[in-house]
Design an enzyme around this catalytic site. Structure first.
Site, PDB file in Angstrom:
ATOM      1  N   GLU A   1     -22.995 -56.327 -54.999  1.00  0.00           N
ATOM      2  CA  GLU A   1     -23.534 -56.072 -56.340  1.00  0.00           C
ATOM      3  C   GLU A   1     -23.116 -57.184 -57.299  1.00  0.00           C
ATOM      4  O   GLU A   1     -22.046 -57.784 -57.149  1.00  0.00           O
ATOM      5  CB  GLU A   1     -22.994 -54.735 -56.903  1.00  0.00           C
ATOM      6  CG  GLU A   1     -23.398 -53.498 -56.119  1.00  0.00           C
ATOM      7  CD  GLU A   1     -22.625 -53.325 -54.819  1.00  0.00           C
ATOM      8  OE1 GLU A   1     -21.493 -53.864 -54.724  1.00  0.00           O
ATOM      9  OE2 GLU A   1     -23.144 -52.695 -53.884  1.00  0.00           O
TER      10      GLU A   1
ATOM     11  N   LEU B   1     -25.827 -54.863 -49.921  1.00  0.00           N
ATOM     12  CA  LEU B   1     -24.394 -54.932 -49.611  1.00  0.00           C
ATOM     13  C   LEU B   1     -23.512 -55.348 -50.780  1.00  0.00           C
ATOM     14  O   LEU B   1     -22.429 -54.815 -50.962  1.00  0.00           O
ATOM     15  CB  LEU B   1     -24.155 -55.889 -48.435  1.00  0.00           C
ATOM     16  CG  LEU B   1     -24.801 -55.457 -47.112  1.00  0.00           C
ATOM     17  CD1 LEU B   1     -24.385 -56.401 -45.992  1.00  0.00           C
ATOM     18  CD2 LEU B   1     -24.425 -54.030 -46.759  1.00  0.00           C
TER      19      LEU B   1
ATOM     20  N   GLU C   1     -32.136 -54.100 -41.012  1.00  0.00           N
ATOM     21  CA  GLU C   1     -33.007 -53.114 -41.653  1.00  0.00           C
ATOM     22  C   GLU C   1     -33.087 -53.489 -43.126  1.00  0.00           C
ATOM     23  O   GLU C   1     -32.189 -53.209 -43.913  1.00  0.00           O
ATOM     24  CB  GLU C   1     -32.472 -51.685 -41.509  1.00  0.00           C
ATOM     25  CG  GLU C   1     -33.548 -50.680 -41.867  1.00  0.00           C
ATOM     26  CD  GLU C   1     -33.163 -49.652 -42.927  1.00  0.00           C
ATOM     27  OE1 GLU C   1     -34.010 -48.790 -43.227  1.00  0.00           O
ATOM     28  OE2 GLU C   1     -32.051 -49.683 -43.475  1.00  0.00           O
TER      29      GLU C   1
ATOM     30  N   ASP D   1     -37.328 -42.111 -39.869  1.00  0.00           N
ATOM     31  CA  ASP D   1     -37.468 -41.892 -41.310  1.00  0.00           C
ATOM     32  C   ASP D   1     -38.903 -41.505 -41.648  1.00  0.00           C
ATOM     33  O   ASP D   1     -39.771 -41.486 -40.780  1.00  0.00           O
ATOM     34  CB  ASP D   1     -37.091 -43.172 -42.060  1.00  0.00           C
ATOM     35  CG  ASP D   1     -35.589 -43.397 -42.070  1.00  0.00           C
ATOM     36  OD1 ASP D   1     -34.838 -42.398 -42.085  1.00  0.00           O
ATOM     37  OD2 ASP D   1     -35.164 -44.571 -42.059  1.00  0.00           O
TER      38      ASP D   1
ATOM     39  N   ASP E   1     -27.805 -51.321 -41.077  1.00  0.00           N
ATOM     40  CA  ASP E   1     -28.518 -50.390 -41.952  1.00  0.00           C
ATOM     41  C   ASP E   1     -28.485 -50.865 -43.403  1.00  0.00           C
ATOM     42  O   ASP E   1     -27.427 -51.244 -43.911  1.00  0.00           O
ATOM     43  CB  ASP E   1     -27.830 -49.017 -41.842  1.00  0.00           C
ATOM     44  CG  ASP E   1     -28.564 -47.927 -42.602  1.00  0.00           C
ATOM     45  OD1 ASP E   1     -29.707 -47.630 -42.233  1.00  0.00           O
ATOM     46  OD2 ASP E   1     -27.996 -47.380 -43.569  1.00  0.00           O
TER      47      ASP E   1
END
Ligand code: NOJ
Length: 555
Positions: free
Chosen positions: A221, A219, A256, A322, A214
């Protein structure tokens, strides 16, 4: 036998590249079938419906999150990665489900919500109390100010004003790309990476065949970036894949990554990251093609999609749990699609449309079939959203995306045959709009009607299975003299399938340029009729509105 061998034994043997031929059925345990009568769907109920799923002709199930969760984002806010929410059953029920699916040659993909947890997760509860700089604190991303990472966009624009929220216990801001109750995990902390691998091993030991990852672009930064698709994120995925590959080479990762095709393609790496990725830009263009009665949007986007590593595969879809996201279109295209498909503003959410397929098509069977015909024959593994095989409706009066997640309509019995609980106890209310009610739209009726949408889907999937060209073959667009007609060839060795679709609401005639196919006889797949052989001239075809053909090209 060691643990890994035992896990492998639980899995289906055979083709390593199974995902290339996957036909995926996506469902929510909560809304599928309630076996214990408490109003909420459960694993026992789902297991009991596996024969139905197998009868569709799909070979893979993708489960929405079923983990313990406060469910403020319907389970994408996980509070324990290594258990089943008690509402849905137990680990033993999950295991029984996986085994029963495998017994029917159906594989199981589960959700791995890698990017964030629920704020109720013990890791977050511990982190907010842990000393600054400690490994426990560093499970999440903290800051003293809320102006760090200011180049990062907000995703849930309808609800969130910032990607930072203040935590009074930690006396610091924590980072979140989605709802403020979903703090982002910090993958710069090796302990967090290890937790992810432990979670994967936990479910691998139960025999799962794949993980949908997902929200993976977010993931890792780094300052002065937009914090999406960073090299660090790709490095992390390569590490995860290498771990998986070492012991479970037949298990797949499905990305995703709601991105333009070239960026999404990066998630395949050199065949060393994800095995599959959703093709987000194609989806709205199928709707656009229909609305504009033009093949152009689909042709353009697929021409702009470069080839992918041999072992990889796109996952393609029309609808899912969604909103129908309109992020991968231009602003004017988005406005056009909103005007066309969501004139009622209540149907709009964030940058999308929270409706199911059948209401989007005004219940027009011709258009529903046409879109599925494209879904089942364009390059990629198709994902079918539960309920769409019978043309289920939605409920835009429910909050967030709940309106497209209502209980499966099994029959015209109470609660649509989904549950014996009293209606007010149901996980979500059954659709009550008379046009889409369970008295009119349900599995039992459609099973008994040879002309039903359900039986049409089964037939199309049966035909698809016979032609490897459709799942694995190359794609070549056919030149036509009519923009309303989309035509393409799929070829794999000797297997050649010609597809042609009239995207217009009026009858159309077309001439197809089929160089190299002179002498071939198009055999229509649904009925088996032979059409005139291809000659030297361009090949003429005529169509009723929204009609389509699938032909096997025989020498
Ligand atoms: C993507 C999921 O599909 C969506 O349902 C969820 O709300 C977000 N990720 C956040 O987890």
């Amino acid at each position: 036998m060691n643990d890994d061998e035992q896990a492998a034994g639980k899995r289906l043997s055979g083709a390593r590249l199974w995902h290339k031929d996957a036909v995926i059925y996506q469902l929510h345990v909560k809304s599928f079938y309630d076996a214990d009568g408490d109003g909420v769907g459960d694993f026992c109920g789902l297991t009991g419906k596996l024969d139905y799923i197998a009868s569709l002709g799909v070979n893979t199930i993708w489960l929405l999150p079923f983990y313990p969760s406060p469910r403020r984002d319907d389970g994408y806010d996980i509070s324990d990665y290594r258990d089943v929410s008690p509402e849905y059953g137990s680990i033993a029920d999950f295991q029984a489900f996986v085994d029963a699916a495998h017994a029917r040659q159906i594989r199981v993909i589960i959700e791995l919500v890698v990017n964030h947890t629920s704020d109720e997760h013990p890791w977050f509860q511990r982190a907010r109390r842990a000393p600054v700089g400690s490994p426990e604190r560093d499970y999440y991303v903290w800051s003293d100010t809320d102006d760090k990472f200011s180049e990062t966009r907000i995703i849930f624009v309808d609800t969130e004003k910032s990607n930072w929220s203040w935590d009074p216990v930690a006396q610091a801001y924590y980072w979140h790309r989605f709802y403020s109750h979903q703090p982002d995990l910090n993958y710069r902390n090796p302990d967090v990476v290890n937790e992810l691998l432990v979670t994967m091993n936990f479910w691998l030991a139960k025999g799962v065949d794949g993980f949908r990852l997902d929200a993976i672009p977010h993931l890792v930064e780094r300052e002065h970036t937009d914090n999406e698709n960073l090299p660090e994120t790709h490095a992390l995925l390569k590490h995860v894949r290498a771990n998986l590959e070492a012991k479970h080479p037949e298990v797949i990762l499905l990305a995703e990554a709601n991105l333009w095709q070239e960026e999404a393609r990066e998630y395949f790496g050199d065949g060393d990251e994800c095995h599959m990725a959703f093709h987000f830009p194609l989806m709205p263009r199928m709707f656009m093609a229909l609305a504009k009665q033009s093949a152009k949007p689909i042709k353009t986007i697929l021409r702009q999609t470069s080839s992918i590593p041999d072992d990889c595969q796109w996952a393609i879809f029309l609808r899912n749990h969604d909103e129908l996201t309109l992020e991968m279109v231009t602003e004017s295209e988005r406005n056009f699609l909103w005007e066309t498909y969501a004139a009622d503003k209540r149907a709009r959410l964030n940058l999308g449309i929270r409706r199911r397929l059948s209401p989007l098509m005004d219940q027009d069977r011709r258009r529903i079939e046409l879109l599925h015909m494209l879904l089942f024959s364009l390059p990629g593994s198709p994902v079918l959203y539960y309920g769409d095989e019978i043309g289920m409706g939605d409920n835009i009066d429910l909050g967030d995306r709940d309106g497209v997640r209502t209980p499966m309509q099994w029959s015209d019995h109470q609660n649509a045959g989904f549950s014996t609980a009293s209606p007010h106890k149901l996980a979500l209310p059954i659709i009550s709009d008379p046009q889409f009610s369970y008295a009119a739209i349900n599995v039992a009726d459609q099973q008994g009607d040879p002309h039903s949408l359900l039986n049409w889907m089964k037939q199309m999937l049966r035909l698809r299975r016979r032609h490897e060209a459709v799942s694995r073959g190359s794609l070549r667009f056919v030149k036509t003299d009519n923009e309303c007609v989309l035509s393409y060839l799929r070829a794999f060795g000797d297997d050649i399938v010609l597809c042609a679709a009239n995207l217009s609401e009026t009858p159309q005639a077309v001439r197809l340029a089929l160089p190299g196919l002179e002498g071939y006889v198009p055999v229509e797949l649904c009925g088996g009729a032979s059409f005139p052989a291809v000659g030297r001239e361009n090949y003429p075809l005529t169509f009723q509105p929204y009609a389509y053909f699938w032909f096997a090209m025989r020498r």
